[in-house]
Design an enzyme around this catalytic site. Structure first.
Site, PDB file in Angstrom:
ATOM      1  N   ARG A 160      -9.094   9.414  15.506  1.00 37.89           N
ATOM      2  CA  ARG A 160      -7.866   9.069  14.811  1.00 37.89           C
ATOM      3  C   ARG A 160      -7.376  10.288  14.025  1.00 37.89           C
ATOM      4  NH1 ARG A 160      -8.486   5.677  17.945  1.00 37.89           N
ATOM      5  NH2 ARG A 160      -8.500   3.413  17.707  1.00 37.89           N
ATOM      6  N   THR A 169       1.374  -9.680   0.885  1.00 37.84           N
ATOM      7  CA  THR A 169       0.265  -8.714   0.948  1.00 37.84           C
ATOM      8  C   THR A 169       0.368  -7.669  -0.151  1.00 37.84           C
ATOM      9  OG1 THR A 169       1.486  -7.361   2.553  1.00 37.84           O
ATOM     10  CG2 THR A 169      -0.057  -8.983   3.438  1.00 37.84           C
ATOM     11  N   GLY A 170       1.536  -7.521  -0.747  1.00 36.17           N
ATOM     12  CA  GLY A 170       1.712  -6.591  -1.861  1.00 36.17           C
ATOM     13  C   GLY A 170       1.235  -7.207  -3.159  1.00 36.17           C
ATOM     14  N   ASP A 175      11.538 -12.527   0.498  1.00 37.13           N
ATOM     15  CA  ASP A 175      11.339 -12.056   1.863  1.00 37.13           C
ATOM     16  C   ASP A 175      12.616 -11.362   2.313  1.00 37.13           C
ATOM     17  OD1 ASP A 175      11.153 -11.980   4.800  1.00 37.13           O
ATOM     18  OD2 ASP A 175       9.402 -13.251   4.519  1.00 37.13           O
ATOM     19  N   GLY A 234      -6.147  -3.781  22.733  1.00 35.82           N
ATOM     20  CA  GLY A 234      -5.019  -3.000  22.254  1.00 35.82           C
ATOM     21  C   GLY A 234      -5.400  -1.792  21.425  1.00 35.82           C
ATOM     22  N   PHE A 265       0.819  -1.214   0.000  1.00 38.88           N
ATOM     23  CA  PHE A 265       0.000   0.000   0.000  1.00 38.88           C
ATOM     24  C   PHE A 265       0.857   1.270   0.000  1.00 38.88           C
ATOM     25  CE2 PHE A 265      -2.442   2.765   3.231  1.00 38.88           C
ATOM     26  CZ  PHE A 265      -2.981   3.557   2.225  1.00 38.88           C
ATOM     27  N   ILE A 266       1.587   1.520   1.052  1.00 38.10           N
ATOM     28  CA  ILE A 266       2.392   2.743   1.148  1.00 38.10           C
ATOM     29  C   ILE A 266       3.640   2.637   0.272  1.00 38.10           C
ATOM     30  CG2 ILE A 266       3.679   4.266   2.701  1.00 38.10           C
ATOM     31  CD1 ILE A 266       1.836   3.359   4.965  1.00 38.10           C
ATOM     32  N   TYR A 301       2.084  -5.274  18.546  1.00 34.26           N
ATOM     33  CA  TYR A 301       2.474  -4.507  17.362  1.00 34.26           C
ATOM     34  C   TYR A 301       3.189  -3.216  17.752  1.00 34.26           C
ATOM     35  CZ  TYR A 301       1.983  -1.561  13.209  1.00 34.26           C
ATOM     36  OH  TYR A 301       2.229  -0.723  12.144  1.00 34.26           O
ATOM     37  N   LEU A 303       5.459 -10.389  -1.820  1.00 32.95           N
ATOM     38  CA  LEU A 303       4.107 -10.327  -2.393  1.00 32.95           C
ATOM     39  C   LEU A 303       3.066 -11.074  -1.559  1.00 32.95           C
ATOM     40  CD1 LEU A 303       4.912 -10.708  -6.208  1.00 32.95           C
ATOM     41  CD2 LEU A 303       4.749  -8.627  -4.833  1.00 32.95           C
TER      42      LEU A 303
END
Length: 312
Positions: free
Chosen positions: A208, A35-36, A53, A272, A11-12, A140, A33
């Site tokens: 947010r 999630t990309g 990776d 969280g 995404f970014i 996280y 790839l």
């Protein structure tokens, strides 16, 4: 200049790749790839993809010299970090150490690390400045904070300069709505597009600091090229300095989807999750000359227009 982007097909990262190419730089993307997507990447002679990776990368995978590396490869999900802490540790912390080792081997002088507002936890006083005490309330957030400390420690040892960008709530095109890692904006846009109900965790009054992805890409490109003393580490919030509640977000999106008439389902707040968030961005303004160009409303309109064109 020559730059590496980890997670550059995501995404970014893909927006950053575009920004750097527009500025005339050469870009090498490292992405497994998971999630990309290749669809996110432009066809460009100055762009190279290493489908791998980052944990498996070796110095010989890259052509030296490299002027800087932007480390964005991560699993950006608070909920998933609770469900799969070992996986989160590997993808959010071990990857950072791997990137630092690559910096050491290739003598890369600049590291820009994508951190998160999650390092702050719940703060009573807003807006939040970088000198506020960190208090992560999720694995996280803890992984991001520890990564920051690793980067700062090795910057002094290796004589490289590091810029930590603490990202607040980034939204925009290419954020996959059906992914467990996606933010509330992409999920809401997808639901409204098909006149489906919205799910809000909590009562909707939580706030947010939403920032459009093009602004974030510009912040990263600036951080990669801003002069900084060797061995130093700079930390900056990247946001808009404006607080928007989830219910206000719904109202903004209603103007983009006037025919949406479905219901809102309220569920308990996730473990969280932070109640309120708003960044002080004065340090980014003074140190990086960074100021966001897009308002939340303008960014939402661009996102909705992009989805409408992309789905045709």
């Amino acid at each position: 200049m020559d730059f590496i982007i980890t997670g550059g097909a995501g995404f970014i990262g893909s927006h950053l790749a575009e920004q750097l190419l527009i500025e005339g730089h050469t870009v090498t993307i490292v992405d497994n790839l998971a999630t990309g997507s290749l669809k996110n990447l432009p066809q460009h002679p100055s762009l190279k993809l290493i489908k791998k990776d980052i944990l498996e990368c070796q110095p010989e995978d890259f052509l030296a010299p490299v002027d800087g590396i932007a480390h964005l490869a991560a699993i950006p999900s608070v909920s998933e970090s609770w469900k799969e802490p070992i996986k989160g540790h590997s993808n959010n912390l071990s990857t950072t150490i791997s990137v630092i080792q690559i910096c050491q081997s290739l003598r890369i002088p600049r590291l820009v690390f994508a951190s998160s507002a999650a390092v702050y936890g719940n703060q009573a006083k807003l807006p939040i400045s970088e000198d506020r005490e960190t208090n992560p309330i999720s694995p996280y957030g803890l992984q991001k904070l520890t990564s920051e400390k690793y980067a700062g420690l090795f910057s002094q040892q290796l004589g490289m300069s590091t810029i930590v960008l603490r990202l607040f709530n980034v939204f925009g095109p290419r954020q996959v709505p059906n992914s467990p890692y996606s933010g509330v904006v992409s999920k809401f846009v997808s639901a409204m597009r098909y006149n489906q109900p919205l799910t809000i965790y909590g009562d909707g009054t939580q706030t947010r600091d939403f920032i459009y992805v093009k602004d974030v890409a510009k912040a990263f490109s600036t951080a990669l090229t801003t002069p900084l003393m060797a061995g130093s580490c700079l930390t900056c919030n990247i946001a808009t300095n404006k607080s928007t509640s989830i219910l206000q977000l719904v109202d903004i999106l209603k103007s983009c989807f006037p025919e949406w008439y479905s219901k809102i389902q309220f569920l308990p707040v996730g473990t969280g999750d932070i109640q309120h968030s708003q960044a002080d961005i004065s340090k980014a303004l003074s140190s990086l000359v960074f100021a966001p160009e897009w308002s939340v409303e303008a960014g939402m309109k661009l996102l909705v227009d992009y989805i409408a064109i992309d789905k045709k």
